[in-house]
Design a protein around this motif. Structure first.
Motif, mmCIF file in Angstrom:
data_model
loop_
_atom_site.group_PDB
_atom_site.id
_atom_site.type_symbol
_atom_site.label_atom_id
_atom_site.label_comp_id
_atom_site.label_asym_id
_atom_site.label_seq_id
_atom_site.Cartn_x
_atom_site.Cartn_y
_atom_site.Cartn_z
ATOM 1 N N LEU A 134 7.998 10.248 58.767
ATOM 2 C CA LEU A 134 7.846 11.686 58.966
ATOM 3 C C LEU A 134 6.414 12.041 59.341
ATOM 4 C CD1 LEU A 134 8.816 14.650 58.739
ATOM 5 C CD2 LEU A 134 8.192 14.529 56.314
ATOM 6 N N PHE A 135 5.445 11.522 58.583
ATOM 7 C CA PHE A 135 4.054 11.861 58.842
ATOM 8 C C PHE A 135 3.588 11.377 60.220
ATOM 9 C CE2 PHE A 135 3.342 12.051 54.034
ATOM 10 C CZ PHE A 135 3.270 13.433 54.030
ATOM 11 N N VAL A 158 -0.869 7.010 53.303
ATOM 12 C CA VAL A 158 -0.065 7.976 52.562
ATOM 13 C C VAL A 158 -0.367 7.873 51.073
ATOM 14 C CG1 VAL A 158 2.271 8.739 51.971
ATOM 15 C CG2 VAL A 158 1.790 7.869 54.273
ATOM 16 N N GLU A 159 -0.510 9.017 50.453
ATOM 17 C CA GLU A 159 -0.656 9.078 48.998
ATOM 18 C C GLU A 159 0.507 9.891 48.443
ATOM 19 O OE1 GLU A 159 -4.462 10.087 47.459
ATOM 20 O OE2 GLU A 159 -5.546 9.042 49.047
ATOM 21 N N ASN A 187 -4.656 15.015 59.468
ATOM 22 C CA ASN A 187 -4.172 15.131 58.103
ATOM 23 C C ASN A 187 -2.776 15.748 58.108
ATOM 24 O OD1 ASN A 187 -7.055 14.722 57.608
ATOM 25 N ND2 ASN A 187 -6.609 15.326 55.502
ATOM 26 N N ALA A 188 -2.010 15.481 57.054
ATOM 27 C CA ALA A 188 -0.690 16.082 56.887
ATOM 28 C C ALA A 188 -0.354 16.135 55.414
ATOM 29 C CB ALA A 188 0.375 15.296 57.653
ATOM 30 N N GLU A 189 0.570 17.029 55.077
ATOM 31 C CA GLU A 189 1.008 17.157 53.690
ATOM 32 C C GLU A 189 2.469 17.566 53.659
ATOM 33 O OE1 GLU A 189 -1.583 20.184 52.130
ATOM 34 O OE2 GLU A 189 -0.256 21.789 52.791
ATOM 35 N N GLU A 200 0.701 13.361 50.737
ATOM 36 C CA GLU A 200 -0.258 13.739 51.778
ATOM 37 C C GLU A 200 -0.667 12.495 52.542
ATOM 38 O OE1 GLU A 200 -3.787 15.477 50.128
ATOM 39 O OE2 GLU A 200 -3.659 14.250 48.324
ATOM 40 N N ALA A 201 -1.109 12.702 53.757
ATOM 41 C CA ALA A 201 -1.443 11.572 54.623
ATOM 42 C C ALA A 201 -2.663 11.893 55.454
ATOM 43 C CB ALA A 201 -0.263 11.241 55.540
ATOM 44 N N ASN A 202 -3.368 10.842 55.821
ATOM 45 C CA ASN A 202 -4.437 10.969 56.806
ATOM 46 C C ASN A 202 -4.329 9.789 57.754
ATOM 47 O OD1 ASN A 202 -6.637 8.794 55.982
ATOM 48 N ND2 ASN A 202 -5.967 9.781 54.075
#
Length: 213
Positions: A134-135, A158-159, A187-189, A200-202
């Motif tokens: 998805l991210f 991804v965290e 960045n994404a959440e 969340e992801a970077n």
């Protein structure tokens, strides 16, 4: 989109890097939407049904019949309607969980996404490996919305903050954090309806050079 925002102004080879197809919207007709809905339900049942032997035999026959029906129409990337119907959940792609784009602007994108039984990893929680998919897609949308030229994912981190539920409309957001030449740091959440941060992801997206696949 102004000339300054047009990725072709930054990259004259925008349309030909690595032979990327130009994904124009497709209009396959209402049958394709019905097909996707049925297939998504079939995916859920494929991982959750507990049928008897006769039912599995019949299901296999029907699946083989469907594969035989569609086999002669297999087409190259960018030709079939999958991933090219923005009005359908997931843009018409079964690879993706069904999502709907809510915001698509240069400073970020926002999606509504709902996972189902097909994406469960255990204990009715979304499989951890599904979220990077998805991210990564969100990152691609972010790059496109920001007017950046065609880019590839260099890394994605991804965290996981909380368990991601199924059968719940979630909100995914993504944005460009910083740009350095060919590099775009993104960045994404993912949040639940109460605003709780689920993951969340970077990542780093790098603009392709001419000839790069």
């Amino acid at each position: 989109m102004s000339a300054a925002e047009d990725p072709r102004a930054l990259d004259p080879d925008y349309d030909s890097h690595g032979g990327f197809p130009n994904f124009e919207p497709a209009t396959p007709g209402p049958g394709f939407g019905r097909f996707l809905t049925a297939m998504r339900r079939a995916q859920d049942l494929a991982v959750s049904a507990d049928a008897d032997a006769a039912t599995w035999d019949r299901a296999a026959e029907l699946a083989e019949e469907l594969a035989g029906l569609l086999g002669p129409f297999e087409a190259a990337e960018g030709v079939g309607p999958a991933n090219r119907v923005p009005s359908l959940p997931g843009a018409g792609s079964l690879l993706m969980p069904p999502y709907k784009v809510v915001i698509f602007e240069s400073d970020g994108v926002e999606l509504e996404v709902e996972f189902s039984r097909f994406s469960v990893g255990g204990n009715y929680a979304v499989h951890g490996g599904v979220l990077p998919l998805l991210f990564d897609s969100v990152f691609g949308m972010v790059i496109h919305a920001a007017g950046r030229p065609i880019s590839r994912t260099a890394f994605l981190h991804v965290e996981y903050r909380k368990v991601t539920p199924i059968d719940t409309v979630l909100t995914a957001r993504g944005w460009v954090r910083e740009v350095e030449g060919r590099k775009a740091f993104v960045n994404a959440e993912l949040r639940d309806p109460d605003g709780n941060l689920l993951a969340e992801a970077n990542g780093l997206m790098i603009r392709l050079l001419a000839g790069q696949p």
